[in-house]
Design a protein around this motif. Structure first.
Motif, PDB file in Angstrom:
ATOM      1  N   LYS A   1      -0.653   5.824   1.126  1.00 51.60           N
ATOM      2  CA  LYS A   1      -0.709   4.750   0.501  1.00 51.60           C
ATOM      3  C   LYS A   1      -1.555   4.217   0.161  1.00 51.60           C
ATOM      4  N   ARG A   2      -2.951   4.976   0.428  1.00 51.62           N
ATOM      5  CA  ARG A   2      -4.331   4.887  -1.240  1.00 51.62           C
ATOM      6  C   ARG A   2      -4.062   4.700  -1.422  1.00 51.62           C
ATOM      7  N   PHE A   3      -2.876   5.448  -2.902  1.00 46.56           N
ATOM      8  CA  PHE A   3      -3.365   5.022  -4.084  1.00 46.56           C
ATOM      9  C   PHE A   3      -3.341   3.599  -4.848  1.00 46.56           C
ATOM     10  N   ASN A   4      -4.064   3.645  -5.684  1.00 49.92           N
ATOM     11  CA  ASN A   4      -4.664   2.575  -6.324  1.00 49.92           C
ATOM     12  C   ASN A   4      -4.930   2.958  -7.307  1.00 49.92           C
TER      13      ASN A   4
ATOM     14  N   GLU B   1      -5.854   9.546  -2.926  1.00 53.77           N
ATOM     15  CA  GLU B   1      -7.126   9.216  -2.946  1.00 53.77           C
ATOM     16  C   GLU B   1      -8.011  10.781  -3.798  1.00 53.77           C
TER      17      GLU B   1
ATOM     18  N   LYS C   1      -5.554   1.080  -9.773  1.00 49.86           N
ATOM     19  CA  LYS C   1      -6.860   0.620 -10.742  1.00 49.86           C
ATOM     20  C   LYS C   1      -8.228   1.158  -9.867  1.00 49.86           C
ATOM     21  N   GLU C   2      -8.707   1.821  -9.206  1.00 51.30           N
ATOM     22  CA  GLU C   2      -9.690   2.175  -8.795  1.00 51.30           C
ATOM     23  C   GLU C   2      -9.599   3.769  -9.502  1.00 51.30           C
ATOM     24  N   TRP C   3      -8.195   4.230  -9.405  1.00 48.51           N
ATOM     25  CA  TRP C   3      -7.929   5.925  -9.855  1.00 48.51           C
ATOM     26  C   TRP C   3      -8.676   5.307 -11.840  1.00 48.51           C
TER      27      TRP C   3
ATOM     28  N   ARG D   1       6.897   3.418  -4.566  1.00 46.33           N
ATOM     29  CA  ARG D   1       6.798   3.496  -5.975  1.00 46.33           C
ATOM     30  C   ARG D   1       6.841   3.457  -6.692  1.00 46.33           C
TER      31      ARG D   1
ATOM     32  N   GLU E   1       2.487   1.664 -12.592  1.00 42.06           N
ATOM     33  CA  GLU E   1       0.850   1.177 -12.000  1.00 42.06           C
ATOM     34  C   GLU E   1       0.130   1.861 -12.542  1.00 42.06           C
TER      35      GLU E   1
ATOM     36  N   PRO F   1       3.763   5.263  -9.460  1.00 38.49           N
ATOM     37  CA  PRO F   1       2.328   5.623  -9.822  1.00 38.49           C
ATOM     38  C   PRO F   1       2.450   6.157 -10.982  1.00 38.49           C
TER      39      PRO F   1
ATOM     40  N   GLU G   1      -2.181  -0.608 -15.177  1.00 39.83           N
ATOM     41  CA  GLU G   1      -4.037  -0.158 -15.541  1.00 39.83           C
ATOM     42  C   GLU G   1      -4.602   0.011 -16.710  1.00 39.83           C
TER      43      GLU G   1
END
Ligand code: H79
Length: 562
Positions: A59-62, A293, A64-66, A108, A113, A110, A117
């Motif tokens: 759930k915390r996969f993002n 994460e 943009k952050e990576w 989703r 995504e 990844p 990004e």
């Protein structure tokens, strides 16, 4: 049929200019937390392993952050595991439902995504794809590492796997995610030459500019660039093609909850600089958790590396390798046009001066990279009768960066150096890769020529890399024959000093230093140095498997002792 894969000059440029990428090992194994080989190590049945997918929900996969973490570290490309050896696709695959969209509550994609990004932030996205090992599929066949707890080897038919899973999934990866920088293959043991060629052609068919690493095949001359062994930093004299070292921050690729064996930031930056100075790229790994994460200690290391890259990037991106065919004990060199960058370790900086022998070019000025207004006083001398040209720098200022500080030597004209082996302030490292190897009786002899500029006593040290778990005495049980000048010595090398993490050597290898002898040098000039041993092999003609050898002979070091 094609004998050699022609290097695609145009598309390799982005790769050699970028120098630094992020490797991401992420898959279902993150939920077990013991790295990516657990299914094989514990012989987990496919039916059991599939159950992990039912609860996998990062759930915390993002994305943009990576991508931001990579970008802020100074990385220019990302290679993520689209499918590792466990066979689980981290993308929406029409070919096989054992994938993150169709068989997890996450639903989703990844990779999609990340592709979006990366396009926004200007990084190249690349995919790791395990094309030979697949422990989930009933028909994959590797030369060693197969799922033999669920499937009978003799009932396998490889082309069921190859034609119905590998080729369609690679096609998906190359047609659904925009332009891909590299398809990063791994562990090709057992793949035929014909099938290796076919997979290369498939990639080029969909994306002619997509690079392929040499691990696509164990046959010679495959790939657009040479993919070094896991955590291997090559010695000098091992080929000229573009190359890349994949490297871990701790000892693991996939998330390992118990692995806090992180290399220090200083150790990583030293290795980076060594790799860049030898003309290579660094692909530095993170292993995100099952929540999606990147582990906090990894993010912290990458921030510190990013701070260094931010100050010193000019001495990294788009540079070429050092023209000197050996390592220096003070740091390393990169070159761009008429600028020579000296990456000087801060602890050497405190000695107050650096002398480089063999530096022929006329120097215009010398300054600190991060504070260009601060000039570094220098002198150039030559001792014509030994063909010795030296550049002497006075390091008066404090080192401007953390760990390693860069000095820029700006030249009047083209870069010109003496590329023979010359001792550098009483020390020189002669790599085995740059020796001439000849057969004598029942063993091989490695031969070098080296210029000694000062009379005195010189110690000769052997540097080998020993794999964890190796018993030294099993490997070295016969004398080596050392000749320096006109003196000969027979010696059995011992483990006199062990360094677990050096600028070039890291887990699963340690650097072993063995004292071989001390010699009096009474005249200056050119000397021959020879090392004879049944352990010296002829130079490899094809690709070598890096971690196959228990002990690797690497370097002869000559050190002035008085
Ligand atoms: O993806 C990472 C590794 O999983 C992969 N390459 C890097 C980039 C890799 N595949 N094979 N190998 C590495 C070499 C295999 C080593 C092994 Fe072992 C020794 C497998 C079993 C024993 C290492 C140690 C893994 C489990 C224990």
């Amino acid at each position: 049929m094609q004998e050699q894969i022609v290097e695609n000059k145009k598309s390799i440029d982005w790769f050699t200019e970028s120098r630094f990428g992020m490797f991401i090992h992420w898959g279902l194994y993150a939920a077990i937390g013991k790295s990516e080989w657990t299914m094989y190590g514990q012989k987990i049945p496919v039916k059991e392993y599939e159950k992990i997918a039912a609860t996998f929900n990062p759930k915390r996969f993002n994305a943009k952050e990576w991508v931001s973490v990579a970008k802020e570290a100074g990385m220019k490309y990302i290679v993520i595991t689209a499918k590792h050896h466990d066979g689980f696709a981290m993308f929406k695959s029409e070919t096989e439902p054992f994938n993150i969209v169709d068989s997890t509550p996450f639903e989703r994609d990844p990779l999609k995504e990340l592709a979006e990004e990366c396009a926004i932030q200007g990084l190249k996205l690349c995919f790791y794809y395990s094309h030979v090992i697949d422990w989930h599929h009933p028909h994959s066949i590797h030369e060693h590492c197969n799922n033999t707890w669920d499937y009978q080897l003799e009932e396998k038919s490889f082309y069921n796997y190859w034609n119905r899973l590998v080729k369609p999934q690679i096609t998906e990866l190359l047609t659904q995610y925009g332009p891909i920088g590299i398809i990063w293959f791994d562990t090709a043991g057992g793949l035929s030459k014909k099938d290796s060629e076919e997979i290369v052609q498939l990639v080029k068919k969909y994306q002619p500019d997509c690079l392929i690493n040499s691990r696509v095949s164990h046959w010679p001359n495959f790939g657009d660039y040479q993919s070094k062994g896991d955590n291997e930093i090559p010695m000098y004299g091992e080929g000229t093609k573009a190359w890349e070292t994949p490297m871990t921050l701790n000892k693991s690729w996939g998330y390992n909850e118990q692995d806090d064996n992180y290399k220090t930031t200083e150790s990583i930056i030293r290795k980076m600089v060594t790799i860049f100075s030898k003309g290579g790229n660094l692909l530095l790994n993170v292993g995100p958790t099952s929540l999606g994460e990147i582990p906090i200690p990894s993010v912290e290391k990458l921030k510190e590396i990013g701070a260094w890259m931010n100050e010193n990037g000019e001495a990294v991106y788009g540079t070429k390798e050092s023209p000197f065919p050996y390592e220096f004990d003070w740091g390393a060199i990169t070159v761009k046009g008429k600028k020579v960058y000296l990456h000087i370790q801060n602890n050497k900086w405190s000695t107050g001066s650096i002398r480089i022998n063999g530096f022929k070019s006329k120097v215009k000025k010398v300054y600190l990279l991060s504070e260009p207004h601060l000039n570094v006083p220098f002198e150039q001398n030559s001792v014509e009768f030994v063909g010795l040209y030296n550049l002497h720098l006075n390091l008066q200022n404090e080192p401007p960066s953390e760990f390693i500080s860069v000095v820029v030597v700006e030249l009047e004209g083209e870069l010109q150096i003496d590329s023979t082996f010359i001792e550098q302030s009483g020390m020189i490292k002669l790599d085995l890769g740059h020796s001439i190897i000849e057969k004598e009786h029942d063993h091989n002899v490695a031969k070098w020529k080296v210029k000694i500029a000062e009379k005195g006593k010189y110690e000769i040290r052997l540097i080998t890399y020993k794999k964890a778990g190796t018993n030294w005495a099993d490997e070295f049980n016969q004398d080596m024959i050392l000749r320096f000048g006109n003196k000969t010595k027979n010696v059995l090398p011992k483990e006199d000093k062990i360094v677990t993490d050096s600028d070039n050597c890291q887990y699963p290898y340690s650097e072993v230093q063995s004292h071989l002898g001390t010699f009096d040098i009474e005249t200056i000039g050119l000397f021959s140095l020879e090392l004879g041993s049944n352990r010296i092999k002829e130079k490899a003609k094809g690709p070598e498997i890096w971690q196959a050898e228990a002990v690797k002979i690497r370097t002869i070091q000559i050190i002035k002792t008085n």
